[in-house]
Design a protein around this motif. Structure first.
Motif, PDB file in Angstrom:
ATOM      1  N   TYR A 126      45.565  24.847  82.543  1.00 57.15           N
ATOM      2  CA  TYR A 126      44.390  24.700  83.289  1.00 57.15           C
ATOM      3  C   TYR A 126      43.464  23.844  82.732  1.00 57.15           C
ATOM      4  N   GLU A 127      43.292  24.769  81.389  1.00 51.87           N
ATOM      5  CA  GLU A 127      41.948  23.891  80.607  1.00 51.87           C
ATOM      6  C   GLU A 127      42.447  22.499  80.059  1.00 51.87           C
ATOM      7  N   LYS A 166      43.069  19.446  80.420  1.00 48.05           N
ATOM      8  CA  LYS A 166      43.011  18.754  81.733  1.00 48.05           C
ATOM      9  C   LYS A 166      43.406  17.346  81.380  1.00 48.05           C
ATOM     10  N   ASN A 198      48.849  30.020  81.899  1.00 51.92           N
ATOM     11  CA  ASN A 198      48.451  29.203  83.258  1.00 51.92           C
ATOM     12  C   ASN A 198      46.925  28.607  82.936  1.00 51.92           C
ATOM     13  N   ASN A 199      46.282  29.558  82.386  1.00 53.71           N
ATOM     14  CA  ASN A 199      44.773  29.328  81.888  1.00 53.71           C
ATOM     15  C   ASN A 199      44.732  28.261  81.185  1.00 53.71           C
ATOM     16  N   LYS A 202      51.202  17.489  83.340  1.00 53.93           N
ATOM     17  CA  LYS A 202      49.968  17.210  82.670  1.00 53.93           C
ATOM     18  C   LYS A 202      49.709  16.941  81.335  1.00 53.93           C
ATOM     19  N   LYS A 227      40.013  28.175  93.228  1.00 56.86           N
ATOM     20  CA  LYS A 227      41.199  28.155  92.250  1.00 56.86           C
ATOM     21  C   LYS A 227      41.480  29.077  91.572  1.00 56.86           C
ATOM     22  N   LYS A 235      36.684  28.691  86.704  1.00 54.19           N
ATOM     23  CA  LYS A 235      37.633  27.789  87.574  1.00 54.19           C
ATOM     24  C   LYS A 235      36.688  27.199  88.921  1.00 54.19           C
ATOM     25  N   THR A 243      55.022  21.969  85.371  1.00 53.62           N
ATOM     26  CA  THR A 243      53.551  21.721  85.380  1.00 53.62           C
ATOM     27  C   THR A 243      53.097  20.994  84.184  1.00 53.62           C
TER      28      THR A 243
END
Lengths: 728, 140
Positions: free
Chosen positions: A632-633, A635, A628-629, A597, A682, A678, A593
């Motif tokens: 996610y942040e 981006k 994971n957070n 990203k 999500k 989120k 992931t």
């Protein structure tokens, strides 16, 4: 104003060291000097007063003496005039003029009786025709004899008709046996000028001569015996030649004053009295002065005497006779009475001075004692203030800082000069305005206030509980406000945490209840949907809709299951977990992931990290949730840094991202269940809540630091997880 | 004769769902009540082969009903259904003689399977008891 403020509290130490002790020493010297000065002035004034009193009293006394002298002079003059009147009356009596017996003798006798107390010791009538002298005196009474030569001379002198109305006063020689040394004769011729039955027409012939023989000391004594100047002062009389006519010292009478004095006390200079006598008294002046004498009554030696003198004028047809009366008294006698008063005065002064001294010393002693007590107490309070763990400050009525203690300077990270006189609202950002309003309230309402406020210094946040209390001056007016600010940052954190925990706990209970309430209808919905699905053809729209219902219900069921997974307290394993290994496992899962990203992963693991006792699966879930957070942040790519550290009792795990950071309004809520930033669908909002509970179960701590672009150029969030290290 | 099952739940919809599942998927007779107090008298006056009850109900909860059932006949299995699933609640139910513990929401297969298992167990119990009786009288 500025200067005064500066010396307060924190600078007060310097002030006291500089001035206080010195002040007391100075004060002592000043007071002692002042007292000595006062004593000096008192003594000086006392001396001046004494001098003045002495001068005044002496002057007054001498003035009195002068009055006495004048009085004596007029008395003597009056006595002489009285004698002159008596002799005139006698001269004008026909009985005397014509020697008519027996009246003649009686008349002479009567006159003698009336004048014998005035110094007249003998009365004579010298008969011109018969050449006989009729004599009346105390010793022999009346006698008659032939006239002597002297008396013949007198008759010859008196029978001149030009001298018919004369009353002659003449000094005479001492009597034969010298019992009367100073004698005066009062003579008047008798002419047959009066009329009576026997002599209706006066003959106008010369009849004889009346003589009053007067012992001058006796005459004067009658008057001067009554004169008492002071206790022992007396009067003396001299004639124009300086011969004593009267003196209480009888041996002086009849002697020249200049000579007899020297004769009596050759050792003493009588310059002064001689000068007075020569230049003033004998010239007929009236006046007063002083001189040195060799005696006074029974006293001997040099004696200063006051003297007042006045002339005695005795009219006579032949010549004008002048005597001089002097009243004298020793100065010591007057001084004696003054000095007894003066002694009392000095005693009183001494008492007053002593009282002043004693009072002064007592005052100084008390002052010194108190100053020491105050110094000690001030030292105590200063050290209390300076070593206090609170910020202690003071503001004036314009809400400007007057003083602040050491702790205050430490926390505000400023020098005292940078703070003094600055407005309070600027000194305590960001809530200085609130603090200022409270201070305003204290000034206005005159009541203490208490508030809790935030203080941010160099990006560090503190919480303070500040008590504000008014300081009043001696009139009761508020001149300043004292603030005592206690650092309650830790307590506030704890409170927030425990409040948070309480919220979480209550949310847990609530969650369980909600789960129950939701599960019931879910069971019904799912059950019936399942039943209906079996009865519905698979290609129908109804079947499709039922499937949607089932899916959504299952979603709801999953959420509740997740929620309940902690309420149910699933079985918790206790094993030794290698945190580095756990993190590696999680990183392995997320590395694809991250790659997609464009996120760089940085590992900074401490080697030989001690294990942690707990459930590896649960801990991995925590790390996974946080990582994971973080991913996610970020981006637009960034860096994920995962670090471990061993710090005494704790194994610390840092997970940092370079994302946008957590907004301020969300910071207190991120550990709440169902809280998510989120997009819808999500996230369940349970990840961090679960993580929090897992870490809590492991007796660990989970905190975070975050910076948004408003706060810093480098944004991002770092989660710190602290787990108790397992001691082998 | 088909086995008789009593279903107790304060929620009428749940009762309807359960009776629908049982009626459609099993051959058993089903009696339902949403009044736990009525359930007690039913247990006492009628013979049921199985009782399915909700745990939390107003007036009388599932565990109390379980006790009443056990008083009537030890062997009758009781299945407890609850939406509030905790280990403690399940443990207590089992300790008190509950046959099994099902959490809501459940799948119909799950409930049917558990019912079958319970009735089979009841059958075994009763057979066991009869054999023991027989053995006892035989020896006598």
């Amino acid at each position: 104003m500025k200067k005064i403020k500066k010396i307060f509290l924190s600078d007060i130490r310097n002030f006291f060291e500089k001035y206080h002790s010195l002040n007391v020493r100075h004060l002592k010297i000043i007071i002692v000097s002042f007292m000595l000065l006062i004593i000096g002035i008192v003594i000086f004034l006392g001396w001046i007063t004494y001098k003045r009193i002495v001068d005044t009293v002496i002057n007054d006394f001498n003035e009195q003496q002068l009055i006495l002298a004048r009085h004596a002079a007029s008395q003597i003059e009056n006595t002489v005039n009285f004698l002159k009147r008596e002799v005139t009356l006698l001269r004008l009596s026909p009985t005397i003029q014509y020697q008519e017996n027996p009246g003649f003798l009686n008349r002479l006798n009567n006159t003698f009786i009336s004048v014998k107390d005035l110094g007249v010791y003998e009365l004579l009538f010298i008969d011109y025709k018969r050449k006989k002298t009729h004599r009346i005196n105390e010793d022999t009474g009346y006698t008659q004899c032939n006239i002597n030569e002297h008396e013949q001379e007198l008759l010859n002198f008196a029978r001149d008709v030009k001298r018919r109305d004369w009353i002659l006063i003449e000094k005479a020689s001492p009597n034969e046996n010298l019992t009367k040394r100073v004698i005066m004769e009062l003579l008047t011729p008798v002419w047959q000028i009066s009329i009576d039955e026997a002599h209706p027409i006066p003959t106008g012939q010369f009849s004889g001569l009346i003589v009053f023989k007067i012992d001058i000391p006796s005459l004067i004594y009658k008057i001067t015996e009554k004169i008492h100047s002071g206790k022992t002062g007396y009067a003396w009389v001299i004639d124009n030649e300086g011969i004593f006519l009267y003196h209480p010292e009888e041996s002086f009478i009849g002697h020249n004053a200049f000579e007899i004095r020297k004769l009596k006390e050759p050792g003493i200079s009588f310059e002064k009295i001689e000068k007075i006598q020569k230049e003033m008294i004998l010239k007929g002046d009236e006046g007063k002065g002083w001189y040195i004498s060799g005696w006074h009554r029974d006293l001997k030696g040099e004696i200063k005497k006051l003297i007042a003198y006045a002339p005695i004028n005795i009219d006579s047809f032949k010549n004008k006779m002048q005597w001089h009366v002097a009243v004298v008294a020793p100065v010591s006698e007057i001084k004696g009475s003054i000095s007894s008063i003066q002694m009392q005065h000095i005693l009183l002064q001494a008492i007053i001075v002593f009282l002043i001294l004693a009072g002064g010393w007592f005052f100084i002693f008390t002052l010194v004692k108190w100053s020491k007590v105050i110094e000690k107490s001030e030292e105590k309070y200063r050290s209390l203030v300076e070593n206090a763990d609170d910020i202690i400050f003071m503001t004036d009525n314009k809400y400007r800082l007057v003083s602040i203690n050491k702790k205050g300077l430490e926390i505000l990270n400023k020098e005292i000069n940078q703070l003094i006189n600055e407005p309070v609202c600027d000194i305590f950002p960001p809530e200085g305005e609130i603090l200022m309003m409270n201070i305003q309230h204290v000034f206005k309402e005159k009541e203490p206030m208490e508030l809790t406020h935030k203080l941010s210094i160099n990006g560090k946040d503190y919480w303070f509980n500040t008590k504000l209390r008014e300081l009043r001056d001696e009139k009761g007016e508020i001149y300043a406000v004292l603030g005592i600010s206690r650092d309650i940052t830790e307590r506030k954190k704890m409170e927030q945490q425990s409040y948070h925990l309480e919220i979480l706990a209550s949310l847990g209970t609530l969650g369980a209840c909600v789960a129950h309430e939701i599960n019931n209808p879910m069971a019904v919905i799912l059950g019936f949907t399942d039943m209906l699905l079996e009865k519905t053809p698979k290609d129908s729209e109804t079947y499709e809709i039922l499937k949607i219902i089932e899916k959504q219900a299952i979603n709801a069921k999953n959420s509740v299951e997740n929620l309940l997974s902690f309420v149910r307290r699933r079985e918790h394993k206790e094993e030794l977990v290698d945190i580095n290994e756990c993190l590696d496992r999680v990183l392995k899962i997320v590395q694809n992931t991250a790659l997609l990203k464009m996120i760089e992963i940085k590992r900074e693991f401490q080697e030989n990290l001690p294990p942690v006792k707990g459930d590896a699966g649960e801990l991995q879930q925590v790390f996974f949730n946080i990582i994971n957070n973080a991913l996610y942040e970020m981006k637009n790519g960034g860096m994920l840094k995962v670090a471990t550290k061993y710090d005494k009792y704790w194994v610390e795990i840092f997970i940092s991202d370079t994302g946008p950071g957590i907004l301020k309004q969300y910071r207190n809520r991120i550990f709440e269940p169902f809280f998510t930033t989120k997009e819808e669908g999500k996230g369940t909002g349970l990840g961090l809540w679960i993580s929090y509970n897992i870490i809590d179960k492991h007796d660990g701590i989970i905190t975070f630091k975050t910076k948004t672009k408003e706060e810093s150029e480098e944004t991002g969030t770092t989660f710190l997880i602290k787990l108790p290290a397992y001691e082998r | 004769m088909a086995e008789k099952i009593l279903i107790v739940d304060d929620e009428p919809d749940m009762l309807r769902l359960l009776s629908m599942i049982l009626k459609e998927k099993t051959p058993y007779d089903v009696v339902t009540t949403n009044n736990p107090l009525e359930a007690v008298s039913l247990v006492q006056n009628e013979n049921f082969d199985l009782v399915i009850t909700d745990l939390k109900m107003p007036g009388l909860d599932g565990l109390q009903l379980l006790e009443q059932v056990k008083k009537k006949e030890e062997d009758i299995p009781v299945i407890i259904i609850t939406a509030y699933g905790t280990i403690e609640a399940a443990m207590e139910a089992i300790n008190k003689g509950g046959f099994d513990f099902i959490t809501k929401p459940f799948r119909k297969e799950q409930i049917i399977f558990t019912i079958e298992k319970a009735l089979k167990w009841l059958k075994l119990c009763r057979e066991n008891r009869a054999l023991k009786e027989k053995l006892k009288s035989g020896t006598n």
